[in-house]
Scaffold this active site. Structure first.
Site: not given
Ligand code: SAH
Length: 394
Positions: A213, A229, A251, A298, A338
């Site tokens: 970030r 996201f 989102d 993400d 991830c």
């Protein structure tokens, strides 16, 4: 203290001699019949040499190692481990500083405590057990945590309802092991967040994107940003602080959008640059125009198991392909995975195919990973899970 014992098959001790912290069930020759999931167990080689002590569990990983030395797993053990983890976070400048009070204190194998995660939000620790052994030790861990952190810690929220093996039938309930519910504000790199550890995903906040970030902030000036996201909006407020022209957060969860709006308001009250939408990513990406010149992707883990790897890679390719197609010339794409089972190489290949499909010139500016408070135990490379690429798209 008498302890259960496991004896390995001949030559199966090698990974333990290299300090890998797991024993697979296939390596076991014999074990005590009374051994129950979560119990402490000593592991021996076929020629009766002590190798390690750990928590026994049912499944393909049979033992998660707590120590390669013969030592009691007592109060002092937990204090030593937590103290060492805390010291590292102080060295990293994350703990005990006015600019930041949000960090991961215990990252499982990365802090030599497989099956345990502890995140710190201001004066509250959120603790998650991923193994029955850690669940059974929760009160001892909580006591050691308080001893190490003293007044810095007022509350410990235990949140393992969904992380413990379902088959163990523990029916663990989430709740406070110390203190009570408070309305506290967490701070990351000087930005404020309200964390809903009770209802939020994981421990309430994605602590692992802190450094990424911060990097995004440096690229945000004058740009039109899409934070896809967004969850609680992390990347959005960094983009705003970095001087973005506008920031759109998306989102599919309405709850996440409401948290994002609250967090933006906390840092930039009444700032008209930000708007948030509760919508499906693919739908939004298909329908949006080509005005964004900084896009963050993400997504949640597309693959949780190896058998769905192919579909996951296709998912990453499809998602990134739309971004490459729509991002403005000179745009910058921050794209992540991830999923632990997706390797760095596979992720890169999926993004590479997506880029090729768009036929645009794409350069890799940065290759990102998880931050230092999510350390990778050098003997356990599986611990590296977060992968990211920052791309310049002409
Ligand atoms: N970038 C966030 C973390 C993202 S977690 C941060 O910095 O904190 C992944 C998010 O994707 C979750 O909030 C989840 O609600 C959202 N999500 C899952 N599937 C989605 C979909 N199909 N479309 C949009 N969002 C989705």
């Amino acid at each position: 203290m008498s302890c259960y014992k496991i004896y390995l098959k001949p030559k199966k001790e090698e990974s333990l001699l290299r300090f890998h912290p797991w024993v697979f069930s296939g390596a076991i020759q014999t074990m005590d019949q009374k051994l129950e999931e979560g119990a402490l167990v000593e592991v021996y080689s076929s020629d009766n040499r002590f190798l390690a002590i750990g928590h026994y569990q049912i499944g393909s990983i049979a033992v998660r190692v707590l120590s390669f030395k013969r030592r009691p797993i007592d109060h002092q053990f937990w204090v030593d481990k937590i103290h060492s983890a805390y010291q590292l976070r102080c060295v990293l400048g994350l703990a005990n500083t006015p600019n930041n009070n949000t960090y991961r204190l215990i990252h499982g194998e990365g802090d030599f405590l497989p099956g345990l995660v502890i995140d710190i939000y201001a004066n509250t620790a959120v603790m998650q057990a991923h193994s029955v052994g850690m669940h059974m030790c929760r009160m001892e861990i909580a006591a050691a945590l308080k001893e190490v952190m003293r007044d810095e810690l007022q509350n410990i929220y235990y949140k393992s309802e969904t992380t413990l093996p379902y088959k163990a039938g523990l029916n663990s309930e989430n709740g406070y092991l110390l203190g009570h519910d408070i309305d506290d504000i967490a701070i990351e790199n000087g930005l404020k967040f309200r964390v809903d550890w009770q209802k939020g995903q994981k421990t309430g906040f994605f602590v692992d994107q802190r450094e990424n970030r911060k990097l995004l902030e440096q690229y945000a000036k004058g740009r039109s940003v899409l934070n896809m996201f967004c969850y609680t909006g992390g990347f959005s407020f960094y983009a705003m602080r970095g001087g973005a022209k506008l920031v759109h957060s998306v989102d599919s969860s309405a709850k996440a959008i409401s948290l994002t709006n609250k967090n933006v308001e906390l840092n930039f009250p009444g700032d008209p640059r930000h708007e948030a939408y509760a919508e499906d990513a693919f739908k939004y990406l298909e329908q949006m125009g080509s005005n964004y010149d900084l896009i963050i992707l993400d997504p949640p883990a597309f693959a949780k198991h190896k058998d769905v790897l192919r579909n996951a890679l296709q998912g990453y390719r499809k998602l990134n392909a739309i971004a490459f197609e729509k991002i403005k010339p000179g745009g910058i794409l921050f794209t992540f995975s991830c999923s632990q089972v997706v390797s760095k190489e596979n992720f890169r290949l999926a993004v590479f195919s997506a880029a090729a499909q768009s036929k645009r010139n794409v350069r890799i500016l940065h290759q990102l990973t998880q931050p230092a408070d999510h350390p990778v135990n050098i003997y356990h490379p599986e611990g590296e899970y977060l992968k990211g690429l920052v791309l310049y798209v002409e």
